[in-house]
Design a protein around this motif. Structure first.
Motif, short mmCIF file in Angstrom:
data_model
loop_
_atom_site.label_atom_id
_atom_site.label_comp_id
_atom_site.label_asym_id
_atom_site.label_seq_id
_atom_site.Cartn_x
_atom_site.Cartn_y
_atom_site.Cartn_z
N ILE B 43 34.61 31.77 38.74
CA ILE B 43 34.99 32.94 37.94
C ILE B 43 34.61 34.22 38.67
N VAL B 44 33.41 34.22 39.27
CA VAL B 44 32.98 35.42 40.00
C VAL B 44 33.94 35.71 41.15
N ILE B 45 34.34 34.66 41.87
CA ILE B 45 35.24 34.87 43.01
C ILE B 45 36.59 35.37 42.53
N VAL B 46 37.08 34.80 41.42
CA VAL B 46 38.36 35.26 40.87
C VAL B 46 38.27 36.73 40.50
N LEU B 47 37.20 37.10 39.78
CA LEU B 47 37.07 38.50 39.35
C LEU B 47 36.92 39.42 40.57
N LEU B 48 36.17 38.97 41.56
CA LEU B 48 35.98 39.77 42.77
C LEU B 48 37.32 40.09 43.42
N PHE B 49 38.13 39.04 43.60
CA PHE B 49 39.42 39.27 44.27
C PHE B 49 40.39 40.01 43.37
N GLN B 50 40.24 39.80 42.06
CA GLN B 50 41.09 40.55 41.13
C GLN B 50 40.85 42.05 41.37
N LYS B 56 46.29 42.15 41.77
CA LYS B 56 47.45 41.34 42.18
C LYS B 56 47.15 39.85 42.11
N LEU B 57 45.89 39.45 42.23
CA LEU B 57 45.55 38.03 42.30
C LEU B 57 46.05 37.30 41.07
N VAL B 371 41.63 30.18 45.90
CA VAL B 371 41.56 31.59 45.51
C VAL B 371 41.18 32.45 46.71
N LEU B 372 40.25 31.93 47.53
CA LEU B 372 39.87 32.65 48.74
C LEU B 372 41.09 32.86 49.64
N LEU B 376 42.56 36.58 50.15
CA LEU B 376 42.50 37.14 51.50
C LEU B 376 43.90 37.41 52.04
N SER B 377 44.85 36.53 51.67
CA SER B 377 46.23 36.73 52.13
C SER B 377 46.82 37.97 51.50
#
Lengths: 515, 411
Positions: B43-50, B56-57, B371-372, B376-377
C-alpha cells in the motif's frame, strides 16, 4: 615447579543454565603417564576435556587448570595447543577431500613467504606418518582411507603441533580390533617418547591393558583416582563398581505391569553401516516385546541401539539390512516409514530437534504430523478437529505452552519431548520405541514422561525404551536387553537386573566374552 | 531465538525455562503479522507512486494493464512459493515458458488445433516437463538447483528448435486470454462495468462470510481467535481494498481482464491447497524439517515429485498467458521469468531455508514488483535504473525481514 604432575585440574565446576555438568572435579595427571578417565555416558568426561582444551574458555567455569605448575587461562583451542595440549575428538575433524598432508598442517601450513611449500609439507608429513606407523602416501585423500588410519592421521596432526599432552576421546570406538591394537601400541610408543596421554574409553579391557592411572567420574564429580599397578591390581569389576555406584531414590512412579501376548519380535536382525557397508552396526540381534511390557535397551555409545531401532522403523537407517520382523506373531515387511507406521510401529527419536519436530511450526501441526490422514477427508484437513486433538494432548500431557498455536521451537526440552510423544500416541501404534525419552530434560519432567510411558503400557502397547542412564532403565523397565558392539549380549528381568550386571553385558566383546 | 540452531548433543542440553511472554502469546498471530507487514508495504509503495506519477498509477487502464502485464509472475510465483517452501528452487521456468509457448503456437498455426485444445496441450506439456525435473530431484536425488539449471538450458534450446525465431498469426480468441476482458453483458452503471462491480461485490461477500464462519467455528470449539477489533479492522481493510480496486477497474476500457479471473481462481485454489489439504501440510512439514517429516511418515519423494509437476503445469499456464499477450511465440520469451517469480516469493516473506511462505505473500510480492515496474515506467525512468532499483528492493525486503526476526529472537 611441580615436576611430578604435568597437569592438575583443581575444583573444576562447569554449569549450564539449569544443569551442573561438572561439580568440583579434580584431576591430577603425572608426567609421562597414560591416564584413563571412565564414566557413564553423560557423566561429564567430555565436558571436562572441553574445559581443559579451551573449548569452554577461561571464565566460563570455576576452578584452576594448572599446567607445569602454572595456572592457565585458555581462551580457545589455539591457546591450549600452543601449550602442547591437543584433543582428538570422537568424531574426527578431518577434511575429507584434502590430502593427509594438507590435513596434518591445516591451520598450521608450511609456508615460504606466504606461499605453501608443498615439498616441505609432504616431506614433513611423511616423517610424521612414519612415526605413527601409517603406511600411506602423504597425498592420499582422507576419504580414501579407513577410520583407523584417519585416527592415526589425527595423531600425526597432533605430533606436528609438538604435543606434550594428548587427549583421546573414545579413540577406538569406531575401530576394529586390529586397528585398536595398533592405536594402543602407538600410544605406548608415544609414552616412551615422553608424551603424556589422557584417554577416555568405554572399553575397560583396553584401559586395564594400557592405563597407568584411572580416574572415575560420575554425575559430574570425581569419584576416585587409582593407580592401576599398585599393590592391589585394579580389575574391570572394580572400575564398573565405581562407575555405577549410586543409589536409586524415588525418581520413578510405581507401576505394576499387566503383560500380555508378544506384539513385536525381531529375529536375526543385521544392519550394515550406510557408508562403510562392510561394518556391521547391528549383528544378528533378537528381541521380543510383549503387550503391556516396558522393555529396556541398554548399551554404551556406539553399541548400535539407535541404529537397531531406526532400521526396524521402516529401514530409516543403514544398508543391507537382513532379518525378520513379526508383529502379533505374523511376519511383516516394513521397508518404509509409512509401512512401519501402518503396521503400528512408532519411533520417537533421541534427537528431537533434528529428527523429531518441525521447530518452526506450531504444537498442533506437529502433533498431527504422523496421522494427518486421520484428520482429513478427501485430502482436506479438518483444522478444528486438529485443534481439538492438540488441545486434548496439551491438557493430558501437561504441555506448558500458552496455546496449541505456539511454535514448538520456543518450548523447553521437556515440553518438546511431550509434543513428540503426543504425535506418536495420536498415531495410535501398538509398539512405541522411545529413544532416550528423557535426554536433556529436568527431573520433574522426567517423572511425567515415566508416568506417560506407564500409561502407554497399561493401554496394552509394547514399549521399548532406549536409554544411556542405567538407573532409568532399572527404574521403569520390566525387562532389559543389553547391546554391545551391535550384538545382544544379555537379557535380564527387572528382578535380577543390577547396574553392575548390565554394565558387564554392555562391555562384553562381540564373542560374548567379558573383557 | 533462532529455531534452526544446531544442537550439540554431546554436551548437556540446557533446558530452557518455560517463559510465556507476550511475544509468545502473540505467536498465533506471528504468521499473519508478517503478512500484514508486507501488505502494508504494498500500500505504501502504491501511494508513493500515486504521488510521484501525479495520480497516473491508479488510472483505470493502468490498473488493468498492471494485472495483464504481471499475470505471468503471479502464476509462476504460486508454483514457485511451493517449491521454495519445500526447500527447493526452480531456475527453469522462464525457458519452460518459451518452450511450451512455442509448442502451443506451432500446434495452432501448423497443425490447426483449436485454441482450447492447444491450451490444454500446453498445460499438459508443462506437466510433463515438471515430471521430468521432479523425477531427477525426487527419485535420483540431484539438487533442484542443478536439475533446473540444466532444465533452463535444455528447454531454452528446445524452444529455439520448435519456434525458430517467431511464430505469429495466432487466433484472436487465443490472444484474448491475455488482452481481453470479460464481456460487458450487463451494461454500464454511470460508466462503470456492471460485471466488474458484481464480481467485486461477490468477492467481498465471499471473503467476509468465510471469515465470519471460520471465526464462529473457532469460537464454538473454544480455540484461539484473534481480537475482535483486529478482526473487524482486517475485514474492513480487505473490503475497502477490493472495493476501490473494483471501482477503478470498472472504469477501465474493458472492465475485468480475463487473466485477472484466471489468477484469482488460481490464488483461491492454491491457498486452499497449501492451507487446508494434507498435501499442502506435507510441503510445509518437509520444508520445516525434512528428516523429521520423513520419520513422521511423510513420503517426501512423492511430495517433491508432485511439487515439480505442479510447477510445470503452472509454467504451462504462464506460457499461454505470455504467448497470448505477445500475440506470438518467441524463442527468447520468458527471459528472467524465474528470477521475477523467485523475487516475488522472497519479497512476500518466503524463507530461503524453506518451511515458510504463503501464496498470498508471493502474490503481494509479485504486485510490489509490478507496481515498481509500472510506476517507474510511467515516470520514464531508464530501464537500466529500473533493474537496479528492483534489485535493491529485493535485497532490502529480505534484509528487513531478517533483521526483524533477529530482533524478535533477542527479546
Amino acid at each position: 615447579m611441580d615436576t611430578e604432575h604435568i597437569l592438575e585440574m583443581r575444583g573444576i565446576t562447569k554449569k549450564f543454565p539449569g544443569v551442573v555438568a561438572l561439580s568440583d572435579v579434580n584431576l591430577a595427571v603425572r608426567r609421562g603417564e597414560i591416564h584413563a578417565i571412565c564414566g557413564e555416558n553423560g557423566a561429564g568426561k567430555s565436558t571436562l576435556m572441553k574445559v581443559l582444551s579451551g573449548i569452554y574458555p577461561h571464565g566460563s567455569y570455576e576452578g584452576d587448570i594448572v599446567l607445569d605448575g602454572e595456572v592457565q587461562e585458555f581462551r580457545g583451542v589455539r591457546d591450549s595447543e600452543r601449550r602442547g595440549i591437543v584433543i582428538i575428538h570422537q568424531e574426527l575433524a578431518l577434511s575429507p577431500y584434502l590430502s593427509i598432508a594438507e590435513n596434518i598442517f591445516l591451520g598450521n601450513e608450511r609456508v615460504e613467504r606466504g606461499v605453501i611449500d608443498w615439498n616441505r609439507t609432504n616431506a614433513e608429513a611423511a616423517k610424521l606418518l612414519a612415526r605413527v606407523g601409517l603406511d600411506e602416501r602423504p597425498d592420499t585423500k582422507i576419504v580414501d582411507i579407513g577410520v583407523g588410519k584417519q585416527q592415526l592421521v589425527e595423531i600425526a596432526k597432533a605430533l606436528s603441533k609438538e604435543v606434550r599432552l594428548l587427549i583421546l576421546d573414545e579413540p577406538t570406538a569406531a575401530l576394529n580390533d586390529e586397528d585398536s591394537a595398533h592405536l594402543l601400541g602407538l600410544i605406548r610408543d608415544l609414552k616412551a617418547e615422553g608424551i603424556t596421554s589422557i584417554i577416555i574409553s568405554h572399553k575397560l579391557n583396553e584401559i586395564e591393558a594400557i592405563a597407568d592411572t584411572t580416574t572415575i567420574i560420575r554425575d559430574g564429580r570425581t569419584i576416585e583416582s587409582m593407580p592401576m599397578h599398585g599393590a592391589e591390581p585394579v580389575t574391570e569389576e572394580r572400575i564398573i563398581r565405581g562407575m555405577v555406584g549410586r543409589s536409586l531414590d524415588n525418581r520413578f512412579p510405581e507401576h505394576t505391569p499387566t503383560i500380555g501376548d508378544e506384539v513385536l519380535r525381531i529375529e536375526d536382525w543385521t544392519v550394515h553401516h550406510p557408508v562403510d557397508q562392510t561394518r556391521r552396526v547391528v549383528d544378528g540381534a533378537n528381541l521380543t516385546i510383549r503387550r503391556g511390557e516396558i522393555v529396556g535397551l541398554a548399551g554404551l555409545m556406539g553399541a548400535g541401539r539407535t541404529e537397531l531401532a531406526m532400521s526396524v522403523f521402516g529401514r530409516s537407517y543403514g544398508s543391507n539390512i537382513s532379518g525378520r520382523l513379526y508383529k502379533d506373531g505374523k511376519e511383516i515387511h516394513a521397508n518404509t516409514v509409512q509401512q512401519a507406521i501402518a503396521h503400528g510401529i512408532a519411533y520417537a527419536t533421541e534427537d528431537r530437534k533434528r529428527f523429531g519436530l518441525n521447530l518452526i511450526d506450531t504444537i498442533e501441526r506437529n502433533v498431527s504430523a504422523s496421522a494427518l490422514n486421520k484428520l482429513a477427508r478427501l485430502g482436506v484437513v479438518d483444522r478444528r478437529g486438529e485443534g481439538r486433538v492438540a488441545e486434548r494432548y496439551r491438557r493430558e500431557m501437561n504441555i506448558k505452552a500458552p496455546s496449541v498455536a505456539s511454535v514448538v521451537g520456543k518450548l523447553s526440552g521437556g515440553n518438546q519431548q511431550k509434543v513428540v510423544l503426543s504425535k506418536w500416541i495420536y498415531a495410535d501404534p501398538d509398539v512405541l520405541i522411545l529413544d532416550e525419552p528423557t535426554r536433556g530434560i529436568d527431573v520433574g519432567a522426567k517423572y511425567e514422561i515415566y508416568t506417560i510411558i506407564n500409561r502407554l503400557a497399561d493401554a496394552g502397547k509394547g514399549v521399548l525404551v532406549i536409554s544411556s542412564e542405567l538407573p532409568e532403565l532399572l527404574g521403569i523397565c520390566d525387562r532389559i536387553y543389553a547391546l554391545s558392539q551391535g550384538r545382544v549380549t544379555g537379557e535380564v528381568a527387572r528382578a535380577e537386573a543390577s547396574q553392575e550386571r548390565l554394565m558387564q553385558y554392555m562391555t562384553m566383546d562381540k564373542d560374548g566374552i567379558a573383557r | 531465538m533462532s529455531t534452526r540452531t544446531e544442537v550439540n548433543i554431546s554436551s548437556p542440553t540446557p533446558p530452557d525455562l518455560p517463559r510465556q511472554s507476550i511475544g509468545q502469546r502473540l505467536q498465533g498471530l506471528g504468521g499473519n503479522a508478517r503478512q500484514y507487514g508486507i501488505f502494508g508495504a504494498l500500500i505504501v509503495i502504491v501511494l508513493l507512486f500515486q504521488v510521484l506519477t501525479d495520480g497516473k498509477l491508479l488510472l483505470a487502464n493502468n490498473v488493468a494493464a498492471l494485472f495483464q502485464q504481471n499475470a505471468y509472475v503471479m502464476i509462476l510465483a504460486i508454483g514457485m512459493v511451493m517449491v521454495i517452501v519445500a526447500g527447493h528452487i526452480d531456475l527453469s521456468v522462464g525457458s519452460v515458458v518459451a518452450f511450451v509457448g512455442g509448442v502451443v503456437a506451432v500446434s495452432m498455426r501448423d497443425f490447426d488445433l483449436s485454441w482450447p485444445v492447444a491450451v490444454l496441450l500446453g498445460i499438459a506439456i508443462g506437466g510433463v516437463v515438471g515430471a521430468w525435473q521432479g523425477f531427477w530431484v525426487a527419485y535420483v536425488g540431484i539438487p533442484a538447483f542443478i536439475v533446473t539449471l540444466a532444465g533452463m538450458l535444455v528447454f531454452r534450446g528446445l524452444a529455439l528448435v520448435v519456434v525458430g525465431e517467431t511464430v505469429a498469426g495466432l487466433p484472436s480468441s487465443f490472444i484474448a486470454i491475455s488482452k481481453g476482458s470479460l464481456p460487458n453483458v450487463l451494461g454500464f452503471a454511470s460508466n462503470m462495468d456492471v460485471v466488474t462491480l458484481l464480481i467485486g461485490a461477490l468477492a467481498v461477500a465471499a471473503i467476509v462470510i468465510s471469515q465470519l464462519r471460520a471465526r464462529a467455528s473457532l469460537r464454538k470449539h473454544d480455540l484461539h481467535v484473534e481480537a475482535a477489533g483486529l478482526f473487524v479492522a482486517k475485514l474492513a481493510l480487505i473490503a475497502v481494498g477490493i472495493g476501490i480496486l473494483t471501482v477503478i477497474l470498472s472504469f477501465s476500457a474493458g472492465g475485468t481482464p480475463i487473466v485477472l479471473v484466471v489468477v484469482g481462481v488460481l490464488v483461491v485454489a492454491y491457498s486452499f491447497l497449501m492451507g487446508r489439504t494434507v498435501f499442502g501440510r506435507h510441503i510445509y512439514a518437509i520444508g520445516g524439517n525434512r528428516l523429521a517429516a520423513g520419520l513422521s511418515g511423510v513420503n517426501t519423494r512423492r511430495v517433491d515429485f508432485w511439487i515439480f509437476v505442479n510447477m510445470g503445469l503452472l509454467a504451462g499456464v504462464a506460457a499461454i498467458v505470455t504467448t497470448a499477450r505477445a500475440g506470438a511465440a518467441i524463442a527468447a520469451a520468458g527471459q528472467n521469468f524465474e528470477l521475477d517469480a523467485i523475487a516475488a516469493c522472497f519479497i512476500g516473506g518466503a524463507a530461503v531455508t524453506g518451511g515458510i511462505g504463503r501464496i498470498s505473500g508471493a502474490i503481494i510480492g509479485a504486485l510490489i514488483m509490478g507496481v515498481l515496474n509500472m510506476g517507474l515506467s510511467i515516470m520514464s525512468v531508464d530501464p537500466a535504473w529500473q533493474m537496479a532499483i528492483k534489485g535493491l528492493v529485493l535485497l532490502l525486503a529480505v534484509a528487513f525481514d531478517l533483521l526483524n526476526k533477529r530482533r524478535a529472537g533477542t527479546q
